[in-house]
Scaffold this motif. Structure first.
Motif, PDB file in Angstrom:
ATOM      1  N   THR A 275       0.811  -1.224   0.000  1.00 59.09           N
ATOM      2  CA  THR A 275       0.000   0.000   0.000  1.00 59.09           C
ATOM      3  C   THR A 275       0.839   1.266   0.000  1.00 59.09           C
ATOM      4  O   THR A 275       0.582   2.200  -0.745  1.00 59.09           O
ATOM      5  N   PHE A 276       1.858   1.304   0.845  1.00 60.98           N
ATOM      6  CA  PHE A 276       2.683   2.497   0.984  1.00 60.98           C
ATOM      7  C   PHE A 276       3.776   2.520  -0.077  1.00 60.98           C
ATOM      8  O   PHE A 276       4.641   1.638  -0.101  1.00 60.98           O
ATOM      9  N   VAL A 277       3.715   3.534  -0.930  1.00 59.74           N
ATOM     10  CA  VAL A 277       4.683   3.623  -2.023  1.00 59.74           C
ATOM     11  C   VAL A 277       5.562   4.861  -1.895  1.00 59.74           C
ATOM     12  O   VAL A 277       6.309   5.190  -2.817  1.00 59.74           O
ATOM     13  N   PHE A 278       5.490   5.569  -0.778  1.00 60.04           N
ATOM     14  CA  PHE A 278       6.385   6.704  -0.575  1.00 60.04           C
ATOM     15  C   PHE A 278       7.818   6.210  -0.388  1.00 60.04           C
ATOM     16  O   PHE A 278       8.052   5.043  -0.047  1.00 60.04           O
ATOM     17  N   ASP A 279       8.761   7.097  -0.615  1.00 65.06           N
ATOM     18  CA  ASP A 279      10.175   6.759  -0.494  1.00 65.06           C
ATOM     19  C   ASP A 279      10.688   7.284   0.854  1.00 65.06           C
ATOM     20  O   ASP A 279      10.738   8.495   1.062  1.00 65.06           O
ATOM     21  N   PRO A 280      11.095   6.400   1.794  1.00 65.83           N
ATOM     22  CA  PRO A 280      11.536   6.844   3.123  1.00 65.83           C
ATOM     23  C   PRO A 280      12.760   7.751   3.090  1.00 65.83           C
ATOM     24  O   PRO A 280      13.009   8.474   4.058  1.00 65.83           O
ATOM     25  N   VAL A 281      13.511   7.710   2.007  1.00 66.74           N
ATOM     26  CA  VAL A 281      14.703   8.548   1.899  1.00 66.74           C
ATOM     27  C   VAL A 281      14.384   9.842   1.151  1.00 66.74           C
ATOM     28  O   VAL A 281      14.544  10.950   1.678  1.00 66.74           O
ATOM     29  N   LYS A 282      13.903   9.721  -0.076  1.00 67.91           N
ATOM     30  CA  LYS A 282      13.647  10.905  -0.894  1.00 67.91           C
ATOM     31  C   LYS A 282      12.517  11.769  -0.332  1.00 67.91           C
ATOM     32  O   LYS A 282      12.530  12.993  -0.478  1.00 67.91           O
ATOM     33  N   ASP A 283      11.526  11.141   0.287  1.00 68.83           N
ATOM     34  CA  ASP A 283      10.362  11.886   0.776  1.00 68.83           C
ATOM     35  C   ASP A 283      10.460  12.247   2.256  1.00 68.83           C
ATOM     36  O   ASP A 283       9.509  12.804   2.825  1.00 68.83           O
ATOM     37  N   ALA A 284      11.573  11.940   2.889  1.00 69.14           N
ATOM     38  CA  ALA A 284      11.679  12.108   4.349  1.00 69.14           C
ATOM     39  C   ALA A 284      11.438  13.540   4.796  1.00 69.14           C
ATOM     40  O   ALA A 284      10.673  13.790   5.738  1.00 69.14           O
ATOM     41  N   SER A 371      13.849  24.418   9.884  1.00 66.31           N
ATOM     42  CA  SER A 371      13.278  25.197   8.784  1.00 66.31           C
ATOM     43  C   SER A 371      14.251  25.303   7.625  1.00 66.31           C
ATOM     44  O   SER A 371      13.874  25.192   6.457  1.00 66.31           O
ATOM     45  N   GLU A 372      15.516  25.493   7.936  1.00 64.92           N
ATOM     46  CA  GLU A 372      16.515  25.609   6.876  1.00 64.92           C
ATOM     47  C   GLU A 372      16.600  24.315   6.072  1.00 64.92           C
ATOM     48  O   GLU A 372      16.689  24.331   4.847  1.00 64.92           O
ATOM     49  N   LYS A 373      16.536  23.186   6.777  1.00 64.38           N
ATOM     50  CA  LYS A 373      16.586  21.906   6.071  1.00 64.38           C
ATOM     51  C   LYS A 373      15.366  21.723   5.185  1.00 64.38           C
ATOM     52  O   LYS A 373      15.460  21.230   4.061  1.00 64.38           O
ATOM     53  N   ARG A 374      14.203  22.137   5.711  1.00 64.45           N
ATOM     54  CA  ARG A 374      12.990  22.026   4.888  1.00 64.45           C
ATOM     55  C   ARG A 374      13.060  22.947   3.680  1.00 64.45           C
ATOM     56  O   ARG A 374      12.666  22.582   2.573  1.00 64.45           O
ATOM     57  N   GLN A 375      13.585  24.162   3.871  1.00 67.94           N
ATOM     58  CA  GLN A 375      13.624  25.111   2.781  1.00 67.94           C
ATOM     59  C   GLN A 375      14.639  24.732   1.712  1.00 67.94           C
ATOM     60  O   GLN A 375      14.423  24.963   0.527  1.00 67.94           O
ATOM     61  N   GLU A 376      15.755  24.137   2.111  1.00 63.27           N
ATOM     62  CA  GLU A 376      16.731  23.675   1.130  1.00 63.27           C
ATOM     63  C   GLU A 376      16.141  22.583   0.256  1.00 63.27           C
ATOM     64  O   GLU A 376      16.512  22.400  -0.899  1.00 63.27           O
ATOM     65  N   HIS A 377      15.193  21.852   0.833  1.00 68.53           N
ATOM     66  CA  HIS A 377      14.526  20.784   0.104  1.00 68.53           C
ATOM     67  C   HIS A 377      13.262  21.283  -0.594  1.00 68.53           C
ATOM     68  O   HIS A 377      12.633  20.562  -1.355  1.00 68.53           O
ATOM     69  N   PHE A 378      12.940  22.530  -0.339  1.00 65.52           N
ATOM     70  CA  PHE A 378      11.639  23.104  -0.692  1.00 65.52           C
ATOM     71  C   PHE A 378      11.301  23.001  -2.178  1.00 65.52           C
ATOM     72  O   PHE A 378      10.281  22.448  -2.559  1.00 65.52           O
ATOM     73  N   ALA A 379      12.148  23.532  -3.038  1.00 61.86           N
ATOM     74  CA  ALA A 379      11.818  23.621  -4.462  1.00 61.86           C
ATOM     75  C   ALA A 379      11.661  22.255  -5.098  1.00 61.86           C
ATOM     76  O   ALA A 379      10.831  22.058  -5.974  1.00 61.86           O
ATOM     77  N   ASP A 380      12.453  21.286  -4.647  1.00 59.11           N
ATOM     78  CA  ASP A 380      12.437  19.971  -5.288  1.00 59.11           C
ATOM     79  C   ASP A 380      11.406  19.030  -4.709  1.00 59.11           C
ATOM     80  O   ASP A 380      11.157  17.987  -5.287  1.00 59.11           O
ATOM     81  N   SER A 381      10.818  19.373  -3.558  1.00 59.03           N
ATOM     82  CA  SER A 381       9.946  18.401  -2.925  1.00 59.03           C
ATOM     83  C   SER A 381       8.629  18.987  -2.459  1.00 59.03           C
ATOM     84  O   SER A 381       7.577  18.693  -3.005  1.00 59.03           O
ATOM     85  N   SER A 382       8.678  19.828  -1.418  1.00 58.02           N
ATOM     86  CA  SER A 382       7.441  20.264  -0.779  1.00 58.02           C
ATOM     87  C   SER A 382       6.505  20.996  -1.724  1.00 58.02           C
ATOM     88  O   SER A 382       5.318  20.711  -1.786  1.00 58.02           O
ATOM     89  N   THR A 383       7.027  21.954  -2.460  1.00 59.95           N
ATOM     90  CA  THR A 383       6.186  22.735  -3.370  1.00 59.95           C
ATOM     91  C   THR A 383       5.591  21.842  -4.449  1.00 59.95           C
ATOM     92  O   THR A 383       4.405  21.905  -4.748  1.00 59.95           O
ATOM     93  N   LEU A 384       6.434  20.998  -5.039  1.00 61.94           N
ATOM     94  CA  LEU A 384       5.953  20.124  -6.104  1.00 61.94           C
ATOM     95  C   LEU A 384       4.887  19.176  -5.590  1.00 61.94           C
ATOM     96  O   LEU A 384       3.899  18.899  -6.271  1.00 61.94           O
ATOM     97  N   ALA A 385       5.085  18.651  -4.367  1.00 59.36           N
ATOM     98  CA  ALA A 385       4.119  17.706  -3.824  1.00 59.36           C
ATOM     99  C   ALA A 385       2.768  18.361  -3.604  1.00 59.36           C
ATOM    100  O   ALA A 385       1.727  17.706  -3.641  1.00 59.36           O
ATOM    101  N   ALA A 386       2.767  19.665  -3.356  1.00 62.66           N
ATOM    102  CA  ALA A 386       1.523  20.377  -3.075  1.00 62.66           C
ATOM    103  C   ALA A 386       0.761  20.772  -4.335  1.00 62.66           C
ATOM    104  O   ALA A 386      -0.373  21.212  -4.256  1.00 62.66           O
ATOM    105  N   MET A 387       1.390  20.630  -5.502  1.00 59.45           N
ATOM    106  CA  MET A 387       0.756  21.064  -6.739  1.00 59.45           C
ATOM    107  C   MET A 387      -0.019  19.934  -7.411  1.00 59.45           C
ATOM    108  O   MET A 387       0.396  18.787  -7.366  1.00 59.45           O
TER     109      MET A 387
END
Length: 438
Positions: A275-284, A371-387
């Protein structure tokens, strides 16, 4: 049973003190759930949530805390049990005295960070209950630790009656409890769920009395408390604060880019591998941003995500991001956003989200790093996931033409300097706006 041991009260701890043994015994990996789609939806959701709640990965922080508790229990036994002859002599004394070695200890942390799970893990890593035969032929149980669930107790007498199975009140109950603890070799007591008692009108006084009752036994004990309860206890008089607040351990969420967080997600993924297809490393880092590292919130998010796709049965980062926006997650989402954007006003209104015994500067620095860690990952992950998919396609085309402008983040080399406060605020707002959209 420890055959031929001269001091079984102490020796029972020897196989359990090193980090490797602690980690092996603390780990709890539920059996994988298969064919969830074939189950009735509500039954599948129940099975999934129970498994996610039970799963436990012993992080570096967990092992360090568990090892300390074991060491304290071991030291308690060394100070109070020197062998069979001394044990029998003290057992038949009219009043049993226990040598105290520590203050009351508090385990605190955010609601849902995993305090109860850590205490349950302690039960697994402490020596199991066994029986010994004394020199006069008496069979005696050895119980290394005991967990007291506090939400159903209303006063110190109820608490001690539950502990020793005795009758009476006050000092008589204390003496009975102390004798039982010595007889059974109880070396550590965990008092969990004290925060539920804060619902009563005389909460502060009653909680304090119950804690002091346990403290009077002389056995090492830890009480689990959320931040709201600590704020309450911090208003008590000086003598009570010195007894109860001298040793506080804060159980904090794992870092978003840590190996511990990735391993925790990997363990959760194993629960429902079909069922779970998320990536524990890339999506962490993205997943950390959706729950602020709180394990109960992560479990809830996975269940909400699965509830919406039970018919197809796949949960990836897109489903988790949609679940983050769901009404069922509204309360948790409010907590997550408050934690990610902790201000003076938030600290004033939300005392349940910060430790009164931890400096404001420490909290601010920790969140700045996260926050800095999240923001460094921001463009490649969080924003894209929300779109939505269509917007992600347009975004990808724009990125190839004008990367910095399309992402909404100033072009910079994050390896050369840290993000400024203004950039963190700006990027976080973009992240929030993305989550509200779609």
């Amino acid at each position: 049973m420890i055959e031929g041991s001269q001091n079984p009260w102490v020796e029972r701890f020897h196989p359990f003190l090193d980090e490797v043994a602690i980690k092996e015994r603390a780990l709890f990996r539920p059996a994988p759930l298969k064919d969830l789609q074939a189950m009735p939806k509500e039954w599948a959701l129940r099975q999934l949530y129970q498994a996610l709640e039970a799963a436990f990965y012993p992080t570096t922080q967990c092992v360090r805390i568990l090892q300390r508790w074991l060491s304290i229990a071991y030291a308690h036994c060394q100070g109070n049990y020197s062998g069979h002859v001394d044990y029998l002599g003290r057992l038949y004394q009219k009043k049993v005295e226990i040598m105290r070695g520590t203050h009351a200890m508090c385990l605190t942390g955010l609601g849902g960070v995993g305090k109860t799970a850590l205490i349950n893990a302690a039960k697994r890593v402490f020596p199991p209950t066994m029986k010994i035969v004394t020199k006069d032929g008496m069979f005696v149980p050895l119980e290394s630790c005991r967990i007291m669930q506090m939400e159903v107790r209303t006063n110190p007498n109820d608490l001690l009656r539950e502990f020793c199975g005795g009758t009476g009140s006050g000092k008589d109950l204390t003496d009975q409890s102390r004798r039982l603890a010595f007889t059974n070799g109880i070396a550590f007591v965990f008092a969990d769920e004290f925060q539920f008692n804060t619902l009563t009108t005389i909460a502060s006084a009653q909680i304090t009395k119950m804690l002091l009752a346990l403290n009077s036994l002389g056995i090492p004990f830890v009480y689990a408390a959320n931040f709201s309860m600590l704020h309450t206890l911090n208003k008590r008089n000086q003598q009570e604060r010195q007894r109860l607040n001298a040793d506080i351990t804060e159980f904090v969420p794992d870092q978003p880019d840590s190996e511990d967080w990735r391993e925790t997600l990997a363990l959760l993924k194993e629960i429902a591998p079909e069922t779970f297809v998320f990536d524990p490393v890339k999506d962490a880092i993205t997943m950390h941003g959706l729950c602020a590292g709180m394990k109960r919130a992560m479990a809830k998010l996975l269940v909400i995500a699965y509830s919406s796709v039970h018919h197809k049965g796949y949960v990836g980062i897109d489903e988790l991001t949609r679940a983050y926006k769901a009404g069922d997650y509204a309360s948790d989402r409010e907590d997550v956003l408050a934690l990610q954007y902790m201000t003076t006003d938030v600290r004033r209104k939300r005392k349940d989200l910060w430790n009164p015994f931890r400096s404001v500067n420490d909290m601010a620095e920790q969140e700045r790093q996260n926050s800095e860690k999240r923001q460094e990952h921001f463009a490649d992950s969080s924003t894209l996931a929300a779109m939505p998919k269509a917007e992600r396609k347009e975004h990808a085309q724009a990125i190839r033409q004008k990367p910095a402008k399309a992402a909404g983040i100033r072009n910079r080399d994050v390896t050369k300097s840290k993000l400024t406060a203004e950039e963190l605020k700006r990027n976080m707002q973009l992240f929030r706006d993305g989550l509200k959209g779609g």
